[in-house]
Design a protein around this motif. Structure first.
Motif, short mmCIF file in Angstrom:
data_model
loop_
_atom_site.label_atom_id
_atom_site.label_comp_id
_atom_site.label_asym_id
_atom_site.label_seq_id
_atom_site.Cartn_x
_atom_site.Cartn_y
_atom_site.Cartn_z
N ALA A 4 6.06 0.40 -1.24
CA ALA A 4 5.49 0.38 -2.57
C ALA A 4 4.15 -0.35 -2.62
O ALA A 4 3.32 -0.10 -3.50
N LYS A 5 3.91 -1.24 -1.66
CA LYS A 5 2.66 -2.01 -1.63
C LYS A 5 1.50 -1.25 -0.98
O LYS A 5 0.36 -1.64 -1.10
N LEU A 6 1.81 -0.14 -0.30
CA LEU A 6 0.76 0.63 0.36
C LEU A 6 -0.09 1.39 -0.66
O LEU A 6 0.40 1.77 -1.72
N PRO A 7 -1.37 1.65 -0.31
CA PRO A 7 -2.20 2.45 -1.22
C PRO A 7 -1.62 3.86 -1.35
O PRO A 7 -1.05 4.40 -0.40
N LYS A 8 -1.77 4.42 -2.54
CA LYS A 8 -1.22 5.76 -2.81
C LYS A 8 -2.07 6.83 -2.13
O LYS A 8 -3.29 6.79 -2.18
N TRP A 9 -1.40 7.79 -1.49
CA TRP A 9 -2.08 8.88 -0.79
C TRP A 9 -2.98 9.66 -1.75
O TRP A 9 -4.08 10.07 -1.39
N GLU A 10 -2.53 9.84 -2.99
CA GLU A 10 -3.30 10.61 -3.96
C GLU A 10 -4.67 9.96 -4.24
O GLU A 10 -5.59 10.63 -4.68
N LEU A 11 -4.78 8.66 -3.99
CA LEU A 11 -6.02 7.93 -4.26
C LEU A 11 -6.80 7.63 -2.98
O LEU A 11 -7.71 6.80 -2.99
N ASN A 12 -6.47 8.31 -1.89
CA ASN A 12 -7.09 7.97 -0.60
C ASN A 12 -8.60 8.18 -0.60
O ASN A 12 -9.31 7.53 0.17
N SER A 13 -9.10 9.06 -1.46
CA SER A 13 -10.55 9.30 -1.48
C SER A 13 -11.32 8.07 -1.98
O SER A 13 -12.52 7.96 -1.76
N LEU A 14 -10.63 7.14 -2.62
CA LEU A 14 -11.28 5.92 -3.11
C LEU A 14 -11.44 4.88 -2.01
O LEU A 14 -12.17 3.90 -2.17
N GLN A 27 1.10 5.43 0.95
CA GLN A 27 2.38 5.78 0.34
C GLN A 27 2.25 7.19 -0.23
O GLN A 27 1.33 7.47 -1.00
N LYS A 28 3.15 8.06 0.16
CA LYS A 28 3.15 9.44 -0.35
C LYS A 28 4.57 9.78 -0.75
O LYS A 28 5.45 9.83 0.11
N ASP A 29 4.80 9.98 -2.03
CA ASP A 29 6.14 10.31 -2.54
C ASP A 29 7.18 9.28 -2.11
O ASP A 29 8.29 9.63 -1.73
N GLY A 30 6.80 8.00 -2.11
CA GLY A 30 7.72 6.92 -1.76
C GLY A 30 7.96 6.74 -0.28
O GLY A 30 8.83 5.98 0.13
N ILE A 31 7.20 7.45 0.55
CA ILE A 31 7.36 7.38 2.01
C ILE A 31 6.05 6.87 2.61
O ILE A 31 4.97 7.23 2.16
N ALA A 32 6.16 6.02 3.64
CA ALA A 32 4.97 5.53 4.33
C ALA A 32 4.48 6.61 5.29
O ALA A 32 5.25 7.15 6.08
N ILE A 33 3.18 6.93 5.19
CA ILE A 33 2.58 7.89 6.12
C ILE A 33 1.38 7.24 6.78
O ILE A 33 0.75 6.34 6.22
N ILE A 45 -7.13 12.12 7.31
CA ILE A 45 -6.32 13.25 7.77
C ILE A 45 -4.91 12.72 8.02
O ILE A 45 -4.72 11.79 8.80
N GLU A 46 -3.94 13.33 7.36
CA GLU A 46 -2.55 12.87 7.50
C GLU A 46 -2.06 13.10 8.91
O GLU A 46 -2.21 14.18 9.47
#
Length: 125
Positions: A4-14, A27-33, A45-46
């Motif tokens: 939950a503390k990781l930056p959100k994947w949806e905001l990675n462009s920031l 964090q992507k859909d509650g999973i660490a990537i 790139i994921e």
């Protein structure tokens, strides 16, 4: 809780990367990537899902004791994915551990920096 503390994947462009091949956890859909920075496209790139945490990763690989056993997924020539493990000891040079892994699994040498960065990020060294 740590995910939950990781930056959100949806905001990675920031969040811009600092160097080609830099590895960052998101964090992507509650999973660490894990994602890798591409300087050419200026995007993340994921790479794949991160498994486990370093605090509970002590163990053995092929009869050798390590402080950290880190999961890693590697693309195989047939288009599949091999689930492998990297052994790392606290205080060890991450490049030495990465090279040992590359040699053991006959992986291309160009993965050295990426694997060393992954070890560093997962173990906080």
């Amino acid at each position: 809780e740590e995910v939950a503390k990781l930056p959100k994947w949806e905001l990675n462009s920031l969040q811009q990367g600092t160097s080609e091949g830099q590895v960052q956890l998101f964090q992507k859909d509650g999973i660490a990537i894990a994602a890798q920075w591409s300087s050419a496209s200026r995007t993340w790139i994921e790479v794949g899902q991160v498994m486990g945490t370093s605090s509970e990763n002590e163990g053995m690989i092929d009869g050798v004791q390590y402080d950290h056993i880190l999961p890693i997924e590697v693309d195989t020539t047939g288009g599949g994915i091999a689930k492998l493990q990297i052994g790392y000891n606290t205080g060890e040079n991450t490049f030495v551990a990465a090279q040992r892994f590359i040699d053991a699994h006959m992986l291309p040498q160009y993965h050295l920096q990426q694997i060393a960065d992954y070890i560093q990020q997962r173990t906080g060294t």
